[in-house]
Design a protein around this motif. Structure first.
Motif, short mmCIF file in Angstrom:
data_model
loop_
_atom_site.label_atom_id
_atom_site.label_comp_id
_atom_site.label_asym_id
_atom_site.label_seq_id
_atom_site.Cartn_x
_atom_site.Cartn_y
_atom_site.Cartn_z
N LYS A 149 0.84 -1.21 0.00
CA LYS A 149 0.00 0.00 0.00
C LYS A 149 0.88 1.26 0.00
CE LYS A 149 -3.83 -2.37 0.71
NZ LYS A 149 -4.38 -2.98 -0.46
N THR A 150 2.18 1.10 -0.15
CA THR A 150 3.11 2.22 -0.14
C THR A 150 2.79 3.21 -1.25
OG1 THR A 150 4.82 0.74 0.71
CG2 THR A 150 5.58 2.82 -0.22
N GLU A 151 2.75 4.50 -0.92
CA GLU A 151 2.51 5.53 -1.92
C GLU A 151 3.79 5.79 -2.70
OE1 GLU A 151 0.74 9.09 -0.38
OE2 GLU A 151 -0.82 7.98 0.68
N GLY A 152 3.64 5.97 -4.01
CA GLY A 152 4.80 6.25 -4.84
C GLY A 152 4.53 5.96 -6.30
N VAL A 153 5.62 5.85 -7.06
CA VAL A 153 5.55 5.62 -8.50
C VAL A 153 6.26 4.31 -8.82
CG1 VAL A 153 6.28 6.49 -10.76
CG2 VAL A 153 5.43 8.08 -9.02
N TYR A 154 5.61 3.52 -9.65
CA TYR A 154 6.16 2.24 -10.10
C TYR A 154 6.79 2.44 -11.48
CZ TYR A 154 3.48 0.12 -6.33
OH TYR A 154 2.97 -0.21 -5.10
N SER A 155 8.07 2.08 -11.58
CA SER A 155 8.83 2.23 -12.83
C SER A 155 9.18 0.87 -13.40
CB SER A 155 10.11 3.01 -12.57
OG SER A 155 9.83 4.28 -12.06
N CYS A 156 9.52 0.86 -14.68
CA CYS A 156 10.00 -0.34 -15.34
C CYS A 156 11.33 -0.75 -14.69
CB CYS A 156 10.20 -0.08 -16.83
SG CYS A 156 10.94 -1.46 -17.73
N ARG A 157 11.42 -1.99 -14.25
CA ARG A 157 12.63 -2.48 -13.61
C ARG A 157 13.80 -2.52 -14.59
NH1 ARG A 157 13.44 -5.53 -8.59
NH2 ARG A 157 11.18 -5.41 -8.37
N ALA A 158 13.53 -2.66 -15.86
CA ALA A 158 14.60 -2.75 -16.85
C ALA A 158 15.19 -1.40 -17.23
CB ALA A 158 14.09 -3.47 -18.11
N CYS A 159 14.35 -0.35 -17.31
CA CYS A 159 14.86 0.94 -17.83
C CYS A 159 14.52 2.16 -16.98
CB CYS A 159 14.38 1.16 -19.26
SG CYS A 159 12.64 1.64 -19.39
N ALA A 209 6.93 1.19 -23.10
CA ALA A 209 7.10 1.85 -24.39
C ALA A 209 8.53 2.32 -24.62
CB ALA A 209 6.14 3.03 -24.51
N LYS A 210 9.33 2.40 -23.56
CA LYS A 210 10.69 2.90 -23.68
C LYS A 210 11.69 1.80 -24.04
CE LYS A 210 13.42 6.39 -21.33
NZ LYS A 210 13.50 7.20 -20.11
N CYS A 211 11.49 0.58 -23.50
CA CYS A 211 12.47 -0.49 -23.76
C CYS A 211 11.85 -1.78 -24.29
CB CYS A 211 13.29 -0.78 -22.50
SG CYS A 211 12.39 -1.62 -21.18
N GLY A 212 10.53 -1.83 -24.35
CA GLY A 212 9.86 -3.01 -24.90
C GLY A 212 9.73 -4.18 -23.94
N SER A 213 10.05 -3.98 -22.68
CA SER A 213 9.96 -5.08 -21.71
C SER A 213 8.51 -5.44 -21.41
CB SER A 213 10.66 -4.69 -20.41
OG SER A 213 12.06 -4.67 -20.59
N HIS A 214 8.28 -6.74 -21.23
CA HIS A 214 6.96 -7.26 -20.88
C HIS A 214 6.62 -6.87 -19.45
CE1 HIS A 214 3.60 -10.09 -20.57
NE2 HIS A 214 4.13 -10.52 -19.44
N LEU A 215 5.41 -6.34 -19.25
CA LEU A 215 4.96 -5.95 -17.92
C LEU A 215 3.84 -6.87 -17.42
CD1 LEU A 215 4.77 -2.11 -18.60
CD2 LEU A 215 6.65 -3.36 -17.50
N GLY A 216 2.91 -7.20 -18.28
CA GLY A 216 1.76 -8.02 -17.91
C GLY A 216 0.69 -7.90 -18.98
N HIS A 217 -0.58 -7.85 -18.55
CA HIS A 217 -1.71 -7.75 -19.48
C HIS A 217 -2.74 -6.77 -18.93
CE1 HIS A 217 0.08 -11.58 -20.68
NE2 HIS A 217 -0.43 -11.33 -21.88
#
Length: 136
Positions: free
Chosen positions: A42-52, A99-107
């Motif tokens: 429940k932590t407030e914040g921003v989730y980023s792509c782990r790859a880029c 959209a920046k590196c093409g890594s799969h995130l989910g659906h």
């Protein structure tokens, strides 16, 4: 073939990512339900792509879907993610990629009846994300 702002060779991705991260982010794998680092946070914040590091989702759009993976009702901005038709596993789904590196995130799924503003559920692998907690 789509080109991305961040492009690396397969060897470079393998060097940067753990084997589990590589399997999900670069090979469109799925982590097991209920085991992800961010499934119940429940932590407030921003989730980023782990790859880029591309900022993808806000904790403000995260909701409890009880599906076993973190769920969001919208990305930070539509240009942060890419949508790909996925017909694997004998069904039609919409894959979500960075959209920046093409890594799969989910659906992303819609029309499931969740009480969210968009009626969408971005079902995202925890291992695809890195949370930057809000300051303050």
């Amino acid at each position: 073939m789509t080109s991305y702002e961040i492009e690396k060779t397969d060897a470079e991705w393998r060097e940067q990512l753990t084997p589990q991260e590589y399997a999900v982010l670069r090979q469109a794998g799925t982590e097991r339900p209920g085991v992800g680092e961010y499934t119940d946070t429940k932590t407030e914040g921003v989730y980023s792509c782990r790859a880029c590091g591309n900022e993808l989702f806000s904790s403000e759009t995260k909701f409890d879907s009880h599906c076993g993976w973190p769920s969001y009702f919208s990305p930070l901005a539509e240009d942060r993610v890419q949508y790909i038709e996925d017909t694997t596993m004998g069904m039609r789904r919409v894959e979500v990629r960075c959209a920046k590196c093409g890594s799969h995130l989910g659906h992303v799924f819609e029309g499931e009846g969740y009480g969210t503003p968009t009626d969408q559920r971005y079902c995202i692998n925890s291992i695809s994300l890195k949370l930057r907690p809000a300051q303050g």
